[in-house]
Design a protein around this motif. Structure first.
Motif, mmCIF file in Angstrom:
data_model
loop_
_atom_site.group_PDB
_atom_site.id
_atom_site.type_symbol
_atom_site.label_atom_id
_atom_site.label_comp_id
_atom_site.label_asym_id
_atom_site.label_seq_id
_atom_site.Cartn_x
_atom_site.Cartn_y
_atom_site.Cartn_z
ATOM 1 N N ARG A 257 -2.169 4.697 -2.030
ATOM 2 C CA ARG A 257 -1.574 3.615 -2.940
ATOM 3 C C ARG A 257 -1.300 5.136 -5.061
ATOM 4 N N ARG A 258 -1.613 5.985 -4.414
ATOM 5 C CA ARG A 258 -1.796 7.093 -5.766
ATOM 6 C C ARG A 258 -0.628 7.505 -5.339
ATOM 7 N N ALA A 259 -0.487 8.204 -3.821
ATOM 8 C CA ALA A 259 1.149 8.758 -3.609
ATOM 9 C C ALA A 259 1.950 8.034 -3.483
ATOM 10 N N LYS A 260 2.038 6.511 -3.829
ATOM 11 C CA LYS A 260 3.241 5.198 -3.952
ATOM 12 C C LYS A 260 3.531 5.672 -5.290
ATOM 13 N N GLU A 261 2.252 5.518 -5.724
ATOM 14 C CA GLU A 261 2.572 5.216 -7.263
ATOM 15 C C GLU A 261 3.588 6.711 -8.127
ATOM 16 N N GLY A 262 3.331 7.560 -7.744
ATOM 17 C CA GLY A 262 4.128 9.302 -8.409
ATOM 18 C C GLY A 262 4.997 9.520 -7.796
ATOM 19 N N LYS A 263 5.306 8.142 -6.432
ATOM 20 C CA LYS A 263 6.478 9.003 -5.833
ATOM 21 C C LYS A 263 7.361 7.663 -7.082
ATOM 22 N N GLY B 33 19.011 8.024 -6.943
ATOM 23 C CA GLY B 33 19.391 8.230 -5.197
ATOM 24 C C GLY B 33 18.371 8.495 -4.528
ATOM 25 N N ALA B 34 17.686 8.997 -4.691
ATOM 26 C CA ALA B 34 16.006 9.548 -3.664
ATOM 27 C C ALA B 34 15.030 7.847 -3.599
ATOM 28 N N LEU C 235 6.608 7.387 -9.909
ATOM 29 C CA LEU C 235 7.087 7.689 -11.256
ATOM 30 C C LEU C 235 8.116 9.008 -11.603
ATOM 31 N N HIS C 236 7.883 9.875 -9.978
ATOM 32 C CA HIS C 236 8.784 10.853 -10.255
ATOM 33 C C HIS C 236 10.345 11.168 -9.743
#
Length: 499
Positions: free
Chosen positions: A479-485, A492-493, A487-488
Motif C-alpha cells: 500500500r505504501r508503494a501504491k501510494e508513492g506511485k 500518461g504513466a 504521488l509521483h
C-alpha cells in the motif's frame, strides 16, 4: 451316492448289511435261510450216522427213531445258532426271542422223541420227563413275546396284545411248575394251552396280514404248522394217540417246518425294515441334497447381490472421492486461475515457516496488486479482465520454483510464497522477476495491454511469526508503494495502460 451309502452303513452299524439292489432284496429271505439249512444238515448227518453205527442190531425201533430225533435236534440247534449270530450282529431283540423259542421247542420235542419215540418205558426221574414240559413251556413264553414284537401288537392290536401277554404268563407258570408241581400238572397245562396259543397266533397273523404287515403271511403258515404239532402233542398227552413212532415223527416234522417258516418270516420282516429304512434315508438324503442345492442357489444369488453391491459401493466411493476432490479444489483453489486461494495460502505460509525453522532458513512473501485493474474491467468488460488475470497467473507461476506457492487471495492481488530463502536479496530477485513478467505486453482479443503492479515484500524472522503477520507486513509495504506511485506519477504513466 457314496455319501448316501456311508450314511446308510452307519445307520445299520452292527447289523447285517442290506442288499444293494432290488433284486438282491427279493432274494434275501431265501439266501438268509441257506446257512441254517446247510448247518442243520451238517450237524444232523454225522449225528445220525453215529447213532446208527452205535445202535443195537436187534433194536429196530431205535434204528428208525433215533436218527430222526437227532436230525431234528441238529436242525433246531442250527436255527438257534443262526438266531444268536443274527442277534449279535444287529441287536434285534426278535432274534433273541426267536432263539429262546427255537431252543425250547427243540429241547421239548427232542425230549418227546427220546421219552416216547423209542424209549416208552423211561423212569419218572429221567431227564426227558423234565426237559419235555420245561422246554415246551419256555418255547411258549418266547413264542408269545416273539409274536408280540414281530407284529407290534402293542401298537397295532392292543387287545390281542393283552391275550398274548396272558399266554406268556400261563407258559411262565407252567415252566415254574415243572420244578414245583407234580409231574402231570405242567405237562397237562402246556398240552392244553399250546393249541389255543397257536390259534391265537394264527388269528393275530391274519389280522396283521390285512394290515399288510411284512412277514405276516409266513407267520400264519409257521403257526399253522406249529398248531399241527401242538394238537398232536395234546392228543398224545390225553391218550387219544400213542406218543411214539409215526406220531412223534409227524410232530417233530411239523415243529421243524413251523420253526423254519417262522425264521423265514422273521427274515422277511427284517428285510422289509431294511428296505423301509433305506427308502427313508434315501428320501432324507434327497431332501438334504435339495436343501443344499437351494442353499447353493441362495448363496450364488447372495454372492451376485454382494458383487453388485460392491460395484455400487465402489462407484459411490469414486463419486465421493471426486466430490471431495472438487470440494478441495473449490475450497482451496481459485476457480479462475487455478492458484491457491486465501485459505490454502494461509496454510502454505504457516507450513513453510515451520519447515524454515527446522532447516534454519527463512520464508518470504511477495504481495502484488495490479494497478487500476478495476478500470480495465469497466472499460473492456469482465471477460477481458479474466483473461488478463489468467495470463498474470501463468507468468508468475513460471517465475518461481516447484516448491514455491503462487496464490490469488483477492480479485486483482497475487501472492508469492518463497521457501528456503536465506536473505533479502533472494527475495528481491524473485520480486523483480515477477514485476518484469507482469510488465510484459499482453495481447487479448486483438487488444494490447501493458500491466503494472504495486509490490510489498516480507521475510520471516526467528521470532514468533505466522502467515497473518507476514501478509500484514507485505500488505503494508504494498500500500505504501501504491501510494508513492500516485504521488509521483507523470502524465500518461499509469499502472495499466493500453499500448
Amino acid at each position: 451316492m457314496k455319501e448316501r451309502d456311508e450314511l446308510h452303513d452307519r445307520d445299520f452299524m452292527g447289523a447285517a448289511t442290506p442288499p444293494s439292489n432290488a433284486a438282491g432284496s427279493d432274494r434275501f429271505t431265501f439266501d438268509a435261510a441257506r446257512p441254517r439249512l446247510a448247518l442243520a444238515a451238517l450237524l444232523a448227518i454225522p449225528l445220525a450216522a453215529s447213532a446208527q453205527g452205535s445202535g443195537n442190531a436187534d433194536a429196530d425201533g431205535l434204528l428208525t427213531n433215533l436218527p430222526v430225533t437227532l436230525f431234528y435236534a441238529g436242525f433246531a440247534a442250527a436255527l438257534l445258532l443262526y438266531s444268536l449270530l443274527q442277534f449279535a450282529r444287529n441287536r434285534d431283540r426278535d432274534y433273541l426271542e426267536y432263539a429262546g423259542f427255537a431252543f425250547g421247542t427243540g429241547l421239548g420235542h427232542v425230549a418227546v422223541g427220546i421219552a416216547h419215540g423209542f424209549a416208552p418205558d423211561v423212569q419218572a426221574d429221567n431227564w426227558a420227563t423234565v426237559a419235555e414240559p420245561a422246554g415246551l413251556a419256555l418255547a411258549g413264553v418266547s413264542a408269545a413275546m416273539f409274536t408280540r414284537e414281530f407284529l407290534r401288537t402293542s401298537t397295532l392290536v392292543p387287545r390281542i396284545d393283552i391275550a398274548l401277554k396272558t399266554f406268556a404268563a400261563l407258559f411262565g407258570i407252567a415252566f415254574a411248575g415243572v420244578f414245583a408241581l407234580p409231574d402231570s400238572y405242567p405237562d397237562t397245562l402246556v398240552a392244553g394251552i399250546g393249541p389255543a396259543f397257536a390259534l391265537l397266533a394264527i388269528g393275530c397273523g391274519l389280522h396283521c396280514r390285512q394290515l399288510r404287515a411284512p412277514g405276516a403271511t409266513l407267520l400264519v403258515a409257521g403257526w399253522s404248522a406249529m398248531l399241527v404239532a401242538a394238537v398232536l402233542y395234546l392228543l398224545a398227552h390225553s391218550g387219544a394217540l400213542r406218543a411214539e413212532g409215526l406220531t412223534t415223527h409227524v410232530m417233530q416234522f411239523a415243529s421243524a417246518l413251523g420253526m423254519l417258516t417262522l425264521a423265514l418270516a422273521l427274515d422277511e420282516r427284517t428285510g422289509a425294515n431294511w428296505r423301509e429304512r433305506a427308502m427313508r434315508y434315501a428320501d432324507e438324503i434327497a431332501s438334504l441334497e435339495h436343501t443344499i442345492e437351494a442353499l447353493q442357489a441362495s448363496e450364488q444369488l447372495l454372492t451376485q447381490g454382494m458383487a453388485r453391491r460392491s460395484l455400487e459401493i465402489d462407484a459411490l466411493t469414486e463419486r465421493l472421492q471426486e466430490g471431495e476432490q472438487r470440494f478441495q479444489e473449490t475450497s482451496h483453489f481459485d476457480p479462475l486461475t487455478g492458484l491457491a486461494n486465501q485459505l490454502l495460502l494461509t496454510d502454505r505460509i504457516d507450513q513453510a515457516i515451520i519447515r524454515a525453522k527446522r532447516h534454519n532458513t527463512r520464508t518470504g512473501v511477495v504481495l502484488l496488486d495490479l494497478d487500476e485493474f478495476t478500470a480495465i474491467n469497466d472499460t473492456y468488460g469482465r471477460e477481458i479482465g479474466d483473461e488478463l488475470l489468467k495470463t498474470v497467473a501463468q507468468r508468475l507461476r513460471s517465475t518461481v520454483r516447484e516448491q514455491d506457492t503462487v496464490a490469488r487471495p483477492e480479485n486483482d492481488q497475487f501472492v508469492i510464497v518463497l521457501e528456503e530463502v536465506y536473505d533479502i536479496d533472494d527475495l528481491q530477485r524473485v520480486a523483480n522477476a515477477a514485476t518484469t513478467a507482469i510488465g510484459e505486453v499482453v495481447l487479448v482479443k486483438e487488444q494490447t495491454f501493458v500491466l503494472d503492479a504495486a509490490m510489498g515484500c516480507a521475510l520471516s524472522s526467528n521470532d514468533a511469526c505466522n502467515a497473518t503477520t507476514l501478509l500484514k507486513q507485505a500488505g503494508k509495504l504494498m500500500r505504501r508503494a501504491k501510494e508513492g506511485k500516485r504521488l509521483h506519477h507523470r502524465d500518461g504513466a499509469h499502472g495499466i495502460r493500453q499500448a
